[in-house]
Design a protein around this motif. Sequence first.
Motif, mmCIF file in Angstrom:
data_model
loop_
_atom_site.group_PDB
_atom_site.id
_atom_site.type_symbol
_atom_site.label_atom_id
_atom_site.label_comp_id
_atom_site.label_asym_id
_atom_site.label_seq_id
_atom_site.Cartn_x
_atom_site.Cartn_y
_atom_site.Cartn_z
ATOM 1 N N SER A 195 0.845 -1.188 0.000
ATOM 2 C CA SER A 195 0.000 0.000 0.000
ATOM 3 C C SER A 195 0.888 1.248 0.000
ATOM 4 C CB SER A 195 -0.907 0.017 1.222
ATOM 5 O OG SER A 195 -0.134 0.212 2.407
ATOM 6 N N SER A 196 0.294 2.400 -0.273
ATOM 7 C CA SER A 196 1.063 3.651 -0.265
ATOM 8 C C SER A 196 1.610 3.939 1.130
ATOM 9 C CB SER A 196 0.179 4.810 -0.747
ATOM 10 O OG SER A 196 -0.984 4.933 0.066
ATOM 11 N N PRO A 208 3.862 7.276 -8.754
ATOM 12 C CA PRO A 208 2.496 6.995 -8.275
ATOM 13 C C PRO A 208 1.893 5.789 -8.987
ATOM 14 C CG PRO A 208 2.795 9.340 -8.679
ATOM 15 C CD PRO A 208 4.029 8.670 -9.203
ATOM 16 N N HIS A 209 1.200 4.987 -8.233
ATOM 17 C CA HIS A 209 0.500 3.805 -8.739
ATOM 18 C C HIS A 209 1.452 2.697 -9.212
ATOM 19 C CE1 HIS A 209 -2.939 6.397 -8.420
ATOM 20 N NE2 HIS A 209 -2.506 7.193 -9.374
#
Length: 245
Positions: A195-196, A208-209
């Motif tokens: 997870s972030s 990102p992502h």
Amino acid sequence: MTQHEDARKSKYQRIADDLKADIQAGKHAPGARLPGENELMAKYGVARMTVRHALSVLQSEGLVKARKGAGVFVSPFAVTGADRLSRLERTGRAYAQGESSADHVAIRRSCGDADIAEQLGIELFDEIVVRRRTFRQDGKPSVVALSCIHLRAAAVVPEVLQQGQLIPFWQSTYTERTGKKITRGPERRSARLASSDELAALEIHVPPHAAVPVLVLHTAFYDPDGPIEVWEDVYAPGLWQVASE
């Protein structure tokens, strides 16, 4: 296998087992140099070939790496929560050499993880206590660790909601106050994408992502009344995971 071959195997295997136990107990930290061949020969009273055979066993398991002209060094790894608990019980030391923990947080919240809820024997979105911290090895983050604790434990040991590092270990306090022994189930290993929040805690900087796979270990604990705690350890990519069982 002849008797002589069996005896020789038992000698190198004993050396390998001893060194592995020392690594797991934190005596030899990741990146540390193992005792040299001459030292091991003298300690065990064996020939150089026996020592080299023992070291080759550890190399085949990914626990150590040989550096030409420098010696044999412990590979980067993260110790399991079960190993950490076993070390605490044996030695009273919570950390291995070079290990520390930071960012200790405790919160009471609903459990939205179906797997954790099932392991704790509760309904999805029932409240639990979550304790989170990040273990570091030689200053670098290695494991994001969650303790998901059943609320009936908090009724006995309200200290589990205390912010910061919790000393002594809450399970010991629970047993002292209730007389109920807590036992540990087997570790479950799986993999998923981080997870972030986990990427931030592990100081992994990616676009990102971006998909970053991580190793995840779950360890469940029980008292006579049923499940009482589940540990979730998320390992930084690139680390070996060492278990004693």
